[in-house]
Motif scaffolding. Structure first.
Motif, short mmCIF file in Angstrom:
data_model
loop_
_atom_site.label_atom_id
_atom_site.label_comp_id
_atom_site.label_asym_id
_atom_site.label_seq_id
_atom_site.Cartn_x
_atom_site.Cartn_y
_atom_site.Cartn_z
N GLU A 191 38.06 82.50 -19.26
CA GLU A 191 39.14 83.48 -19.07
C GLU A 191 39.72 83.99 -20.38
O GLU A 191 40.93 83.89 -20.61
N GLU A 223 40.15 77.45 -21.31
CA GLU A 223 41.15 78.30 -20.67
C GLU A 223 42.50 78.07 -21.34
O GLU A 223 42.83 76.95 -21.73
N LEU A 266 42.84 86.36 -20.08
CA LEU A 266 43.99 85.99 -19.25
C LEU A 266 45.31 86.10 -20.03
O LEU A 266 45.45 85.54 -21.12
N GLN A 296 38.29 86.32 -14.28
CA GLN A 296 38.83 86.73 -12.98
C GLN A 296 38.79 88.23 -12.81
O GLN A 296 38.77 88.74 -11.70
N ASN A 303 40.98 82.50 -8.22
CA ASN A 303 41.64 81.31 -8.72
C ASN A 303 41.27 80.12 -7.83
O ASN A 303 41.33 80.22 -6.61
N GLY A 304 40.87 79.01 -8.43
CA GLY A 304 40.55 77.81 -7.66
C GLY A 304 39.11 77.75 -7.16
O GLY A 304 38.73 76.80 -6.47
N THR A 309 36.36 76.95 -13.93
CA THR A 309 36.69 76.08 -15.06
C THR A 309 35.99 74.72 -14.91
O THR A 309 35.46 74.17 -15.88
#
Ligand SMILES: Nc1ncnc2c1ncn2[C@@H]1O[C@H](COP(=O)(O)OP(=O)(O)O)[C@@H](O)[C@H]1O
Ligand SMILES: [Mg+2]
Length: 234
Positions: A160, A83, A163, A192, A36-37, A41
């Motif tokens: 994603e 996303e 997700l 992820q 994440n981060g 995206t």
């Protein structure tokens, strides 16, 4: 088909993606993995023209597309499934699918593609006149993918797609993505879930804090000790 050369993308003055280079060949399924981060995206949004480049170059089918308006990127055959399955909640399933085809004028082709979508996603046909916001999470994800396909893209960017989905739907979603690729659509997918992403892809890139730190075939990446330790649970 798609080539990123040393792209840097910033929010204000802060770079979220730095000197990223990657390539996706025609017919390939390439994944972009990372925590994440990490900047996944941001990378996809820069490709599809939703964020400006601070540096570097993007070419799609040998045409430079960096800093090109999103609508023009779509018209070149590159569709983005964002996303968080952003369907239009107030619009019906049918209207959402029609929105995916908004740049097309071939009514018959659109109708044929809609039939193919219903073969693949029968639930969408059952709920054709229902507001998209009333669908389950899994159905909304299917709709978001189907909407991207309605532009009849040469390539799709998927952010994603698994997700927040129940495990059985995650599997189904990945099957559908593999099918899309088998039918000749090139795919760049952000995920992820590193294990699933590496098992199904041709090649993959690992992003850490905005930079590509590993790249290779799915098999090479699965055997990479750094990736095993940090992303595959040892
Ligand atoms: N709209 C934004 N404004 C400022 N910073 C952002 C924005 N969106 C993302 N970021 C930052 O950019 C970095 C990369 O984010 P993102 O591309 O969303 O990562 P990922 O998709 O890999 O989780 C993160 O540090 C995040 O906090
Ligand atoms: Mg993201």
């Amino acid at each position: 088909m798609l080539k990123l050369k040393d792209i840097t993308v910033c929010y204000g003055k802060i770079p979220a993606v730095r000197n990223v280079s990657l390539e996706v060949g025609e017919g390939e399924l390439v994944t972009l993995i990372g925590a994440n981060g990490a900047g996944k995206t941001t990378t996809l949004r820069a490709i599809s023209g939703l964020l400006p480049l601070a540096a570097g170059e993007i070419t799609f089918r040998h045409k430079p597309i960096g800093n090109t308006p999103a609508r023009d990127v779509l018209a070149l055959g590159l569709a983005h499934c964002p996303e968080g399955r952003r369907v239009f909640p107030q619009l019906s399933v049918r209207e959402n699918l029609e929105m995916g085809a908004y740049l097309r004028h071939d009514r018959e082709g659109i109708a044929r593609d809609m039939e193919r979508i219903f073969d693949r996603f029968p639930r969408l046909q059952e709920r054709l006149h229902q507001a998209a916001g009333t669908l389950s999470g899994g159905e909304q994800q299917m709709l978001a993918i189907a909407r991207a396909l309605m532009s009849r893209p040469k390539m799709v960017l998927l952010d994603e797609p698994s997700l927040g989905l129940a495990p059985n739907l995650v599997e189904r979603t990945f099957e559908i993505i593999s099918d899309i690729r088998k039918e000749g659509t090139t795919v760049l997918m952000v995920e992820q879930n590193a294990l699933a992403a590496l098992e199904m892809c041709d090649r993959s890139y690992l992003l850490e804090t905005g930079q590509v730190v590993e790249r290779g075939t799915g098999r090479e990446m699965l055997g990479n000790p750094h990736i095993q330790k940090a992303y595959l649970g040892g």
